[in-house]
Design a protein around this motif. Structure first.
Motif, PDB file in Angstrom:
ATOM      1  N   LEU A 189       1.136  -2.622 -10.729  1.00 31.97           N
ATOM      2  CA  LEU A 189       1.536  -4.007 -10.497  1.00 31.97           C
ATOM      3  C   LEU A 189       2.293  -4.557 -11.694  1.00 31.97           C
ATOM      4  O   LEU A 189       1.874  -4.390 -12.847  1.00 31.97           O
ATOM      5  CB  LEU A 189       0.302  -4.870 -10.223  1.00 31.97           C
ATOM      6  CG  LEU A 189       0.542  -6.390 -10.081  1.00 31.97           C
ATOM      7  CD1 LEU A 189       1.437  -6.680  -8.882  1.00 31.97           C
ATOM      8  CD2 LEU A 189      -0.795  -7.123  -9.953  1.00 31.97           C
ATOM      9  N   ILE A 190       3.407  -5.215 -11.401  1.00 31.39           N
ATOM     10  CA  ILE A 190       4.167  -5.971 -12.395  1.00 31.39           C
ATOM     11  C   ILE A 190       4.168  -7.432 -11.973  1.00 31.39           C
ATOM     12  O   ILE A 190       4.457  -7.744 -10.811  1.00 31.39           O
ATOM     13  CB  ILE A 190       5.611  -5.454 -12.512  1.00 31.39           C
ATOM     14  CG1 ILE A 190       5.634  -4.037 -13.096  1.00 31.39           C
ATOM     15  CG2 ILE A 190       6.453  -6.392 -13.369  1.00 31.39           C
ATOM     16  CD1 ILE A 190       7.013  -3.404 -13.105  1.00 31.39           C
ATOM     17  N   VAL A 191       3.838  -8.314 -12.896  1.00 31.41           N
ATOM     18  CA  VAL A 191       3.871  -9.752 -12.626  1.00 31.41           C
ATOM     19  C   VAL A 191       4.978 -10.367 -13.461  1.00 31.41           C
ATOM     20  O   VAL A 191       5.058 -10.141 -14.676  1.00 31.41           O
ATOM     21  CB  VAL A 191       2.524 -10.429 -12.947  1.00 31.41           C
ATOM     22  CG1 VAL A 191       2.622 -11.924 -12.686  1.00 31.41           C
ATOM     23  CG2 VAL A 191       1.399  -9.815 -12.120  1.00 31.41           C
ATOM     24  N   THR A 192       5.852 -11.115 -12.816  1.00 30.14           N
ATOM     25  CA  THR A 192       6.929 -11.799 -13.518  1.00 30.14           C
ATOM     26  C   THR A 192       7.014 -13.228 -12.979  1.00 30.14           C
ATOM     27  O   THR A 192       6.121 -13.692 -12.290  1.00 30.14           O
ATOM     28  CB  THR A 192       8.256 -11.037 -13.333  1.00 30.14           C
ATOM     29  OG1 THR A 192       9.247 -11.609 -14.199  1.00 30.14           O
ATOM     30  CG2 THR A 192       8.736 -11.074 -11.896  1.00 30.14           C
ATOM     31  N   SER A 202       0.820  -1.218   0.000  1.00 34.29           N
ATOM     32  CA  SER A 202       0.000   0.000   0.000  1.00 34.29           C
ATOM     33  C   SER A 202       0.852   1.265   0.000  1.00 34.29           C
ATOM     34  O   SER A 202       0.383   2.338  -0.374  1.00 34.29           O
ATOM     35  CB  SER A 202      -0.932   0.008   1.212  1.00 34.29           C
ATOM     36  OG  SER A 202      -0.183  -0.029   2.412  1.00 34.29           O
ATOM     37  N   ASP A 203       2.112   1.157   0.401  1.00 33.70           N
ATOM     38  CA  ASP A 203       3.020   2.308   0.413  1.00 33.70           C
ATOM     39  C   ASP A 203       3.893   2.374  -0.835  1.00 33.70           C
ATOM     40  O   ASP A 203       4.695   3.299  -0.975  1.00 33.70           O
ATOM     41  CB  ASP A 203       3.943   2.233   1.641  1.00 33.70           C
ATOM     42  CG  ASP A 203       3.166   2.270   2.941  1.00 33.70           C
ATOM     43  OD1 ASP A 203       2.288   3.137   3.065  1.00 33.70           O
ATOM     44  OD2 ASP A 203       3.426   1.416   3.809  1.00 33.70           O
ATOM     45  N   ALA A 204       3.745   1.406  -1.735  1.00 30.62           N
ATOM     46  CA  ALA A 204       4.655   1.291  -2.869  1.00 30.62           C
ATOM     47  C   ALA A 204       4.116   2.007  -4.108  1.00 30.62           C
ATOM     48  O   ALA A 204       2.912   2.074  -4.333  1.00 30.62           O
ATOM     49  CB  ALA A 204       4.895  -0.185  -3.195  1.00 30.62           C
ATOM     50  N   ASP A 205       5.064   2.543  -4.904  1.00 30.15           N
ATOM     51  CA  ASP A 205       4.709   3.062  -6.225  1.00 30.15           C
ATOM     52  C   ASP A 205       4.488   1.915  -7.203  1.00 30.15           C
ATOM     53  O   ASP A 205       3.717   2.037  -8.153  1.00 30.15           O
ATOM     54  CB  ASP A 205       5.826   3.968  -6.753  1.00 30.15           C
ATOM     55  CG  ASP A 205       6.029   5.192  -5.886  1.00 30.15           C
ATOM     56  OD1 ASP A 205       5.063   5.951  -5.718  1.00 30.15           O
ATOM     57  OD2 ASP A 205       7.145   5.384  -5.363  1.00 30.15           O
ATOM     58  N   VAL A 206       5.198   0.811  -6.984  1.00 28.60           N
ATOM     59  CA  VAL A 206       5.049  -0.359  -7.844  1.00 28.60           C
ATOM     60  C   VAL A 206       5.233  -1.615  -6.998  1.00 28.60           C
ATOM     61  O   VAL A 206       6.107  -1.677  -6.138  1.00 28.60           O
ATOM     62  CB  VAL A 206       6.067  -0.331  -9.011  1.00 28.60           C
ATOM     63  CG1 VAL A 206       7.500  -0.284  -8.501  1.00 28.60           C
ATOM     64  CG2 VAL A 206       5.877  -1.515  -9.951  1.00 28.60           C
ATOM     65  N   ALA A 207       4.374  -2.597  -7.220  1.00 28.29           N
ATOM     66  CA  ALA A 207       4.508  -3.904  -6.584  1.00 28.29           C
ATOM     67  C   ALA A 207       4.917  -4.919  -7.646  1.00 28.29           C
ATOM     68  O   ALA A 207       4.438  -4.865  -8.785  1.00 28.29           O
ATOM     69  CB  ALA A 207       3.197  -4.330  -5.925  1.00 28.29           C
ATOM     70  N   ILE A 208       5.801  -5.818  -7.263  1.00 30.81           N
ATOM     71  CA  ILE A 208       6.313  -6.837  -8.182  1.00 30.81           C
ATOM     72  C   ILE A 208       5.976  -8.204  -7.612  1.00 30.81           C
ATOM     73  O   ILE A 208       6.389  -8.544  -6.494  1.00 30.81           O
ATOM     74  CB  ILE A 208       7.834  -6.689  -8.370  1.00 30.81           C
ATOM     75  CG1 ILE A 208       8.175  -5.298  -8.927  1.00 30.81           C
ATOM     76  CG2 ILE A 208       8.371  -7.785  -9.280  1.00 30.81           C
ATOM     77  CD1 ILE A 208       9.615  -4.901  -8.734  1.00 30.81           C
ATOM     78  N   LEU A 209       5.211  -8.980  -8.369  1.00 27.46           N
ATOM     79  CA  LEU A 209       4.839 -10.339  -7.967  1.00 27.46           C
ATOM     80  C   LEU A 209       5.656 -11.318  -8.792  1.00 27.46           C
ATOM     81  O   LEU A 209       5.457 -11.446 -10.006  1.00 27.46           O
ATOM     82  CB  LEU A 209       3.345 -10.566  -8.192  1.00 27.46           C
ATOM     83  CG  LEU A 209       2.826 -11.988  -7.948  1.00 27.46           C
ATOM     84  CD1 LEU A 209       2.994 -12.377  -6.486  1.00 27.46           C
ATOM     85  CD2 LEU A 209       1.354 -12.106  -8.367  1.00 27.46           C
ATOM     86  N   ASN A 210       6.602 -11.990  -8.160  1.00 26.32           N
ATOM     87  CA  ASN A 210       7.428 -13.003  -8.827  1.00 26.32           C
ATOM     88  C   ASN A 210       6.741 -14.346  -8.624  1.00 26.32           C
ATOM     89  O   ASN A 210       6.786 -14.927  -7.538  1.00 26.32           O
ATOM     90  CB  ASN A 210       8.841 -12.995  -8.246  1.00 26.32           C
ATOM     91  CG  ASN A 210       9.815 -13.795  -9.098  1.00 26.32           C
ATOM     92  OD1 ASN A 210       9.425 -14.502 -10.009  1.00 26.32           O
ATOM     93  ND2 ASN A 210      11.096 -13.664  -8.783  1.00 26.32           N
ATOM     94  N   SER A 211       6.076 -14.833  -9.656  1.00 25.96           N
ATOM     95  CA  SER A 211       5.089 -15.902  -9.524  1.00 25.96           C
ATOM     96  C   SER A 211       5.654 -17.305  -9.732  1.00 25.96           C
ATOM     97  O   SER A 211       6.715 -17.493 -10.325  1.00 25.96           O
ATOM     98  CB  SER A 211       3.961 -15.668 -10.538  1.00 25.96           C
ATOM     99  OG  SER A 211       4.477 -15.695 -11.852  1.00 25.96           O
ATOM    100  N   CYS A 212       4.898 -18.266  -9.270  1.00 27.15           N
ATOM    101  CA  CYS A 212       5.208 -19.684  -9.414  1.00 27.15           C
ATOM    102  C   CYS A 212       4.009 -20.370 -10.078  1.00 27.15           C
ATOM    103  O   CYS A 212       2.874 -19.893  -9.975  1.00 27.15           O
ATOM    104  CB  CYS A 212       5.479 -20.294  -8.046  1.00 27.15           C
ATOM    105  SG  CYS A 212       5.822 -22.077  -8.059  1.00 27.15           S
TER     106      CYS A 212
END
Length: 416
Positions: free
Chosen positions: A71-74, A37-47
């Protein structure tokens, strides 16, 4: 600077990729947030190991989309089943691990901190050659942190490069907020001289030039292309972020170059080098970007056909002039980003597909997923060697490979 939040799921390899992403973000002057909630961008490194994991990834992506600005999903699910996130209605950028740091930086320049010094990371030596830039982009907050270009003497940087090579570096990464303006504070344009001197150091190594804005490169394009052509130590790779194909938008961004100057840089390197990689960046959805401006960016992308392309949706940074502009709707930015990203994958896939059947000399740079090694050819294109242990390949090795297949943004090679 941006505040980021990273969540990692799955195996040790995924955790290693997250550490690499975070290292790049910190090297760029960005800081971790206390939470999404405090981030400019969240990164989800997925499985994506089992079906239950996939469901959990989709649910977590939906939660993060609600909690954070972007949101970035990788990770594995992003690469193998990226369409699942789109079909679930998740508003996220689905990216390869390698593309995450630049995308998360929102098109801003990297920001070396005041204590930036050369570091050796495995067989990779990172050499910041200067601090600051000569630009004043309306969307970029990093100028406030770094100020104008401050270039140490050539000899000082050469000695730092020599120390890294003697310490075991096989790949030198030349970094800076804008490497193209190295020496401007001394009244000279000397990037090409610095690179030529570094290439004269004794040893078997490669050199990758970091981001250089088109304006700086344009003024020394002939000299710089000649240095690339004369030195096999230099990866034939140029990262020149154009950001838009519209001169009007470039003006509003306060970028210092015109589209024609960017094209002239590309043409100069096309004439000097047979096989090279152009890397560039586009910001889509800038507040003043019209449909016609976006189409000009798409047309430029089709014209120059870069082998590496970073597509970033505009987002406001506090304290910048662009933050006060009336922004475009999220739907518009999403549609334009989707259209450009699809064209990007077509162009990049075509470039890597054309490599299949070729033989290339590569440098093994770092461990990959499982028993694989990430390598780079002379144009810094990524080549994965699988079953590295069986082939006796490890980071730091030079080897010849045959390109056997590709996966859009990288190729697979078998040692000859």
């Amino acid at each position: 600077m941006a505040r980021y939040h990273i969540e990692t799921y799955g195996c040790t390899a995924n955790r290693g990729e997250s550490r690499r992403i975070e290292r790049a973000l910190r090297d760029g002057g960005h800081a971790p947030a206390e939470g999404p909630s405090d981030a400019d961008v969240a990164i989800l490194n997925s499985c994506t190991v089992v079906e239950k994991t996939e469901r959990n990834m989709l649910r977590r992506a939906e939660e993060l989309e609600e909690e954070t600005a972007e949101l970035i999903v990788t990770g594995c699910m992003a690469l193998a089943q990226g369409e699942e996130f789109r079909e679930a209605g998740v508003d996220a950028r689905v990216l390869h691990w390698d593309d995450v740091p630049t995308a998360a930086m929102n098109g801003e320049c990297p920001t070396p901190t005041p204590d930036s010094e050369p570091i050796l990371d495995g067989v990779v030596g990172i050499l910041p050659i200067a601090r600051g830039c000569m630009s004043d982009c309306s969307y970029c907050i990093t100028k406030q942190a770094t100020g104008r270009i401050d270039s140490p003497p050539i000899e000082e940087n050469v000695e730092k490069a020599r120390a890294l090579i003697h310490a075991g570096a096989k790949e030198l990464r030349i970094t800076g907020q804008d490497t193209g303006v190295y020496g401007w504070d001394q009244g000279e344009r000397t990037l090409h001289e610095l690179l030529d001197r570094i290439c004269d150091i004794d040893g078997d190594f490669r050199v990758r030039l970091g981001m250089a804005n088109p304006k700086g490169v344009h003024g020394i394009r002939d000299e710089l292309a000649a240095v690339f052509a004369e030195n096999e130590e230099l990866y034939d790779f140029v990262h020149a972020p154009v950001q838009s194909g519209s001169n009007e938008v470039l003006g509003d961004m306060r970028r210092q170059h015109q589209v024609s100057e960017f094209v002239e840089v590309v043409e100069t390197f096309d004439e000097a080098l047979d096989h090279w990689t152009l890397s560039t960046d586009f910001i889509v959805g800038f507040p003043t970007e019209t449909d016609a401006d976006h189409e000009q960016s798409m047309a430029l992308l089709r014209e120059v056909r870069p082998e590496k392309i970073n597509v970033t949706r505009f987002s406001k940074r506090p304290g910048t002039d662009a933050a006060d502009m009336k922004g475009l709707g999220g739907t518009v930015k999403k549609e334009r980003s989707k259209a450009m990203s699809e064209l990007k994958m077509e162009i990049v896939g075509e470039a890597y597909g054309a490599m299949v059947g070729d033989e290339r000399r590569v440098l093994a740079v770092e461990a990959g997923t499982g028993d694989s090694v990430k390598c780079r050819d002379s144009a810094y294109r990524q080549v994965i060697v699988r079953n590295a242990t069986d082939h006796g390949v490890e980071p730091g090795d030079f080897l010849d490979v045959e390109i056997t297949s590709h996966q859009t943004v990288y190729a697979f090679g078998t040692p000859i």
